[in-house]
Design an enzyme around this catalytic site. Structure first.
Site, PDB file in Angstrom:
ATOM      1  N   ARG A 278       0.813  -1.227   0.000  1.00  0.00           N
ATOM      2  CA  ARG A 278       0.000   0.000   0.000  1.00  0.00           C
ATOM      3  C   ARG A 278       0.829   1.251   0.000  1.00  0.00           C
ATOM      4  NH1 ARG A 278      -4.643  -1.335   4.279  1.00  0.00           N
ATOM      5  NH2 ARG A 278      -5.262  -3.311   3.355  1.00  0.00           N
ATOM      6  N   THR A 279       1.879   1.257   0.792  1.00  0.00           N
ATOM      7  CA  THR A 279       2.734   2.446   0.821  1.00  0.00           C
ATOM      8  C   THR A 279       3.345   2.657  -0.566  1.00  0.00           C
ATOM      9  OG1 THR A 279       3.219   1.999   3.128  1.00  0.00           O
ATOM     10  CG2 THR A 279       4.665   3.546   2.019  1.00  0.00           C
TER      11      THR A 279
ATOM     12  N   LYS B 296      22.534 -10.694  -3.318  1.00  0.00           N
ATOM     13  CA  LYS B 296      23.912 -11.172  -3.489  1.00  0.00           C
ATOM     14  C   LYS B 296      24.852 -10.519  -2.487  1.00  0.00           C
ATOM     15  CE  LYS B 296      22.825 -11.637  -8.363  1.00  0.00           C
ATOM     16  NZ  LYS B 296      22.404 -10.558  -9.277  1.00  0.00           N
TER      17      LYS B 296
ATOM     18  N   ARG C 262      12.150   1.929   1.928  1.00  0.00           N
ATOM     19  CA  ARG C 262      11.611   1.189   3.065  1.00  0.00           C
ATOM     20  C   ARG C 262      12.558   0.028   3.329  1.00  0.00           C
ATOM     21  NH1 ARG C 262       6.237   0.885   5.124  1.00  0.00           N
ATOM     22  NH2 ARG C 262       5.983  -0.860   6.525  1.00  0.00           N
TER      23      ARG C 262
ATOM     24  N   HIS D 231       8.429   6.739  10.369  1.00  0.00           N
ATOM     25  CA  HIS D 231       7.619   6.595   9.162  1.00  0.00           C
ATOM     26  C   HIS D 231       6.932   7.942   8.929  1.00  0.00           C
ATOM     27  CE1 HIS D 231       5.454   4.929   5.961  1.00  0.00           C
ATOM     28  NE2 HIS D 231       4.664   4.069   6.570  1.00  0.00           N
TER      29      HIS D 231
END
Ligand SMILES: [Zn+2]
Lengths: 304, 153
Positions: free
Chosen positions: A53-54, A82, A103, A131
């Site tokens: 959603r973000t 990796k 994020r 946030h």
């Protein structure tokens, strides 16, 4: 607003907050006007943990400004898998985009990443840390529904691990709100957050029950209490049940009480509240787009 | 061993850290990254009588001068310490430690989810508060046991 990066709600002054919210309100009212404002802008999306959603909300925001996204994709398919460091990843990807959205599960990752790049970086959640865009959209809903003047707000649920709560509490201090924190003892505000709020001169009170404070509130912000915070299922059920609300609970509240929730909810807010005027949580979720548009506009140089 | 006797065992080139809070000498060695495997000649006096502190620890390290980052962390666990730089048996510089506004490196963040504990090209950084330190990345506050965060890796 003069911030290259948006890392934490703590960095935002009241003037910064009002500027973002004012711009968001303009965009909300008349999105057509802004449809080509950042016609060539590319927003780099770096989501190291899933948050559909973000991500959708940021994507919608930049597309509504006429821009587009370049997406790192899932971590499984990228060079991060990796063993590449985050510092290296952002230094490569900044060459592809005009601004980055990050994020990442590690606390402090956005701050660190921002020290390695020249393009603006927006923190879309760093583990249990900050946030800030969630905070701004929360503030947008609070300002639209209750206003910041003489605001009394209750914040209920998991106050220990809930990062949205910590960011929000700082920002509410900036706008001089009276804050009541309602939670089980085991999920009260952590020490560093309480320390900061005191340093900032916040007006805060902590409670274990909603009932005594409910009639005073302009806004009740509910968050989810997660089962994994408790040693066993039965203890969780017993505790969480104390912090659920339904239409009957709200009979003791003011008629104009605004109920908010960062969503997704489980059973903290009963569905019988959805149809009442108290329910603002869907509106709250929708405001993510205009608020992120405003923020992007400001970091991409919307004043030009 | 008295303070006088310790002073007798002079070092030629290196650093004498005096007026260390009693009991902190081993933590000072940890800050300097000195352990049994390091090559330096080190003498340590513990709980030496002191006019100023009642009792104190003292550390002398041959062939080693302290970096600013090390001095900064030292100031947190031994706020009364004095640092004497010795060259050819003479004290050429003498200064007291000052409490810095931040400390970089040397300590590690106790939060296992903090980005500084991962394999990233970044040093730990803490803001110094009145009664502790706070990670500049994840905001974790350390009040007691700062010495336990000395990075011995
Ligand atoms: Zn940290």
């Amino acid at each position: 607003m003069r911030h290259d990066h948006i890392i934490s709600a703590k960095q935002l002054s009241r003037a910064d907050i009002e500027e973002v919210l004012d711009r968001a309100a303009e965009m909300d009212a008349d999105p057509e006007t802004f449809a080509d404002r950042h016609g060539n802008a590319l927003l780099g999306l770096l989501f190291f943990e899933p948050s559909t959603r973000t991500k959708m909300s940021f994507t919608a925001a930049v597309k509504r400004l006429g821009g587009d996204v370049v997406d790192l994709g899932t971590v499984e398919s990228s060079s991060v898998k990796k063993g590449e460091s985050l510092a290296d990843t952002v230094r490569v990807v900044e060459g592809y985009a005009d601004a980055l959205v990050l994020r990442h599960p590690s606390e402090g990752s956005a701050q660190m990443a921002s020290e390695f790049v020249d393009v603006p970086l927006i923190n879309a959640g760093d583990g249990a840390g900050q946030h800030p865009t969630q905070t701004l959209l929360d503030l947008y809903t609070i300002r639209e529904s209750a206003g910041f003047d003489d605001l009394t707000i209750g914040i209920m649920g998991d106050l220990k691990y809930g990062r949205t709560v910590h960011s929000l509490a700082h920002a509410l201090t900036t706008v001089d709100a009276d804050q009541h924190f309602v939670s089980p003892e085991s999920l009260q505000l952590p020490r560093n957050v309480r320390y900061d709020l005191h340093e900032e001169g916040a007006s805060i009170r902590e409670h274990t029950e909603l009932e005594p404070v409910l009639p005073e509130l302009d806004v009740l912000y509910v968050t989810r209490i997660q089962a994994e915070r408790f040693p066993d299922e039965s203890e969780y059920r017993a505790v969480a049940g104390e912090y659920q609300i339904d239409a009957e609970t709200l009979e003791a509240a003011r008629d104009d009480l605004t109920v908010m929730h960062p969503l997704p909810r489980v059973d903290e807010i009963a569905h019988d509240i959805d149809e009442t005027d108290h329910a603002h949580y869907f509106q709250q979720a929708h405001s993510g787009v205009p608020v992120r548009m405003a923020l992007l506009d400001l970091v991409l140089g919307g004043d030009r | 061993m008295s303070d006088r006797e310790l002073r007798v065992s002079k070092i030629r080139n290196g650093t004498v850290i005096d007026h260390i809070s009693a009991g902190q000498a081993l933590n000072v060695l940890a800050i300097l990254g000195i352990d049994a495997g390091s090559g330096e000649t080190v003498s340590v006096g513990m709980r030496v009588p002191s006019d100023r502190l009642g009792s104190k620890d003292i550390v002398k390290v041959e062939g080693r001068e302290l970096s600013q980052d090390e001095v900064d962390v030292l100031s947190l666990i031994a706020p009364a310490a004095t640092i004497n730089i010795v060259r050819e048996f003479d004290v050429v510089e003498k200064h007291r430690v000052e409490r810095p506004s931040e400390v970089v490196g040397v300590l590690s963040c106790p939060n296992p989810h903090c980005v500084t504990t991962e394999d990233e090209p970044v040093e730990s950084r803490f803001d110094v508060l009145d009664d502790g330190i706070r990670c500049s990345y994840c905001d974790t506050i350390v009040r007691d046991g700062i010495a336990e965060q000395i990075d011995v890796a």
